[in-house]
Design an enzyme around this catalytic site. Sequence first.
Site, short mmCIF file in Angstrom:
data_model
loop_
_atom_site.label_atom_id
_atom_site.label_comp_id
_atom_site.label_asym_id
_atom_site.label_seq_id
_atom_site.Cartn_x
_atom_site.Cartn_y
_atom_site.Cartn_z
CE1 TYR A 46 20.18 18.04 23.41
CE2 TYR A 46 21.73 19.80 22.99
CZ TYR A 46 21.18 18.58 22.65
OH TYR A 46 21.65 17.92 21.53
N GLY A 49 21.09 17.06 30.70
CA GLY A 49 20.40 15.84 30.30
C GLY A 49 21.32 14.89 29.54
N PRO A 173 27.17 29.50 24.20
CG PRO A 173 27.38 27.20 24.05
CD PRO A 173 26.39 28.30 23.88
#
Length: 231
Positions: A46, A49, A173
């Site tokens: 992700y 991408g 994160p």
Amino acid sequence: MLGLAKRVGARFLLTSTSEVYGDPLQHPQVETYWGNVNPIGVRSCYDEGKRTAETLTMDYHRGAQVEVRIARIFNTYGPRMCIDDGRVVSNFVAQALRKEPMTVYGDGKQTRSFQYVSDLVEGLMRLMEGEHIGPFNLGNPGEFTMLELAKVVQETIDPNARIEFRPNTEDDPHKRKPDITKAKELLGWEPKIPLRQGLPLMVSDFTKRIFGDHSDAKPSATSTATGTGSS
């Protein structure tokens, strides 16, 4: 899609993501920050991408003069989301309504910023109607830990809703907060709806979709959903 935009002379919008910043070493994140992304991690399909999509978009702009706009969207919530899409806000709301424990991964101290969907739509419209390419951070700078989010859901739905801790996911994160100075200055945009005002609107929608028209089965969210304190 970029090829189609080139052929028909369309203006192209790329809805990118705050995930391009990875696990950021800069806080809050500005558009000039290049990010801290693990290219072979479990989230990289992700992260990378979207980073690749931004690269292609700018290459088509520079090389083929395609008119493009890039928005980096931060966590967004609201009515009509998929109930079981795995996103943290929909997870917490659906779990609390179903009397299930809200699942918090890790210690719950990781932060995210949550914007209501209508604020995002307004930002995208201003971006598309304006003359600036971007990228632009579109998000609400109000920053919440996962535990703080869970407590807001408790306030809105059920004060007795339980919290269940689970092992954290890889490459999650630690912090996420947009710097929206650029959007304020060039688009004249900033979000208007705080979490405590927008969340009850989402709860109302989820309640109807989970329980249908059986009002006797619904939890008493309406009395607590009227508070619109600033987030």
